[in-house]
Scaffold this active site. Structure first.
Site, mmCIF file in Angstrom:
data_model
loop_
_atom_site.group_PDB
_atom_site.id
_atom_site.type_symbol
_atom_site.label_atom_id
_atom_site.label_comp_id
_atom_site.label_asym_id
_atom_site.label_seq_id
_atom_site.Cartn_x
_atom_site.Cartn_y
_atom_site.Cartn_z
ATOM 1 N N HIS A 37 0.833 -1.213 0.000
ATOM 2 C CA HIS A 37 0.000 0.000 0.000
ATOM 3 C C HIS A 37 0.864 1.258 0.000
ATOM 4 O O HIS A 37 0.551 2.245 -0.663
ATOM 5 C CB HIS A 37 -0.868 0.049 1.263
ATOM 6 C CG HIS A 37 -1.882 -1.036 1.381
ATOM 7 N ND1 HIS A 37 -1.759 -2.069 2.271
ATOM 8 C CD2 HIS A 37 -3.049 -1.248 0.719
ATOM 9 C CE1 HIS A 37 -2.794 -2.866 2.177
ATOM 10 N NE2 HIS A 37 -3.595 -2.407 1.229
ATOM 11 N N SER A 186 -2.527 -8.004 2.732
ATOM 12 C CA SER A 186 -3.016 -7.904 4.117
ATOM 13 C C SER A 186 -3.340 -9.286 4.664
ATOM 14 O O SER A 186 -3.357 -9.499 5.873
ATOM 15 C CB SER A 186 -4.267 -7.034 4.160
ATOM 16 O OG SER A 186 -3.982 -5.789 3.589
ATOM 17 N N ARG A 187 -3.623 -10.225 3.775
ATOM 18 C CA ARG A 187 -3.990 -11.574 4.229
ATOM 19 C C ARG A 187 -2.779 -12.381 4.692
ATOM 20 O O ARG A 187 -2.946 -13.403 5.357
ATOM 21 C CB ARG A 187 -4.699 -12.331 3.100
ATOM 22 C CG ARG A 187 -6.068 -11.768 2.779
ATOM 23 C CD ARG A 187 -6.844 -12.718 1.881
ATOM 24 N NE ARG A 187 -8.258 -12.424 1.917
ATOM 25 C CZ ARG A 187 -8.887 -11.616 1.074
ATOM 26 N NH1 ARG A 187 -8.200 -10.998 0.139
ATOM 27 N NH2 ARG A 187 -10.184 -11.408 1.174
#
Ligand code: PAF
Length: 280
Positions: A37, A186-187
């Site tokens: 990100h 994010s996982r």
């Protein structure tokens, strides 16, 4: 950095920037921010006067309630990262702020949303189109930044932008990887140590596929990728498809596409990982 939780306030903040002749780079996210990100934020920071980032776990794009429930939420750490990266405004709305009324819009996203993720996760892309269109209406940014890990999502968002007539630039940003090649996601925090050890095989096999493809057909390359990933303990492919990079439609001959991309979804235990590789 201004932290804004009210939709009208965000709308006003963005409009003020526009009225003062400032360009706005916008990065929509679902939080649980990582270096991937932050590479979008950096690209936005480098090219715009103002940068806004939204942090919102959008319920309408989850077709699996368990996935929505377990999606990581790390607001405090997210805001600290954004502040340190020189973001001007973080928009962190509640569900009620984003959806004062249920969003019943159905977007005519066409074939690009019917394959791969569109097929496996019915309704997912319509939910993405809903939330991104609402965010774009609020922010009316000059440029919006999306990671190429979600390759098909970018094609879907381009289609939504065309349907809605937004005048802005979509900027794709290359995948950010861990040192061992695993695409940042994010996982990844949900991977067990054993799964985390196994997961870099995904990118390793995809990289091997680029060489393999020089002397094999798309079908043969697909079979190789599935065989090699599934041979790794704990990994199971949901699909691997070689598609045209613009239409996201499958190709059966390399000559059918000037920019073929191989897109894969792999289960590492119950964690669903996606990745892709460009063949040219
Ligand atoms: O890619 C994501 O994180 C999400 O799908 C997005 C674009 C922020 C919409 O919720």
């Amino acid at each position: 950095m201004k932290v804004i939780r009210i939709a009208d306030e965000f709308r006003r903040w963005c409009a003020d920037g526009r009225d003062n002749g400032k360009s706005l780079g916008f990065v929509p996210t679902m939080g649980a921010l990582h270096a991937g990100h932050m590479s979008l934020v950096k690209a936005a920071r480098d090219a715009n006067d103002l940068v806004a980032v939204s942090v919102f776990v959008n319920p309408t794009q989850f077709n699996n309630p368990e996935d929505l429930r377990t999606y990581p939420r790390t607001e405090e750490a997210d805001l600290a990262l954004l502040e340190a990266a020189g973001v001007d405004a973080a928009f962190v709305p509640s569900v009620d702020q984003m959806y004062p009324e249920p969003d019943t819009r159905v977007f005519d996203l066409g074939p690009v949303a019917e394959v791969m993720e569109g097929k496996m996760r019915p309704g997912h892309f319509n939910g993405v189109a809903q939330v991104v269109s609402l965010l774009f209406r609020m922010a009316m940014p000059t440029r919006a930044y999306f990671g190429e890990k979600d390759f098909q999502q970018i094609a879907v968002i381009r289609r939504m932008v065309e349907l809605e007539g937004f005048s802005l630039e979509i900027v794709p940003v290359p995948i950010k990887r861990e040192d061992d090649g695993l695409a940042m996601s994010s996982r990844n925090v949900r991977l067990t140590p054993a799964m985390r050890d196994a997961a870099p095989a995904i990118h390793r096999v995809l990289s091997q596929a680029v060489d393999y493809a020089r002397s094999h057909t798309p079908a043969e390359t697909t079979a190789m990728v599935e065989r090699e990933i599934n041979a790794v303990d704990g990994l199971e492919t949901e699909y691997f498809q070689i598609v045209d990079g613009t239409t996201c439609l499958p190709i059966s001959d390399w000559a059918e596409s000037a920019a073929p991309v191989g897109c894969v979804t792999v289960y590492a235990g119950d964690v669903r990982l996606i990745d892709n590789i460009k063949f040219i």
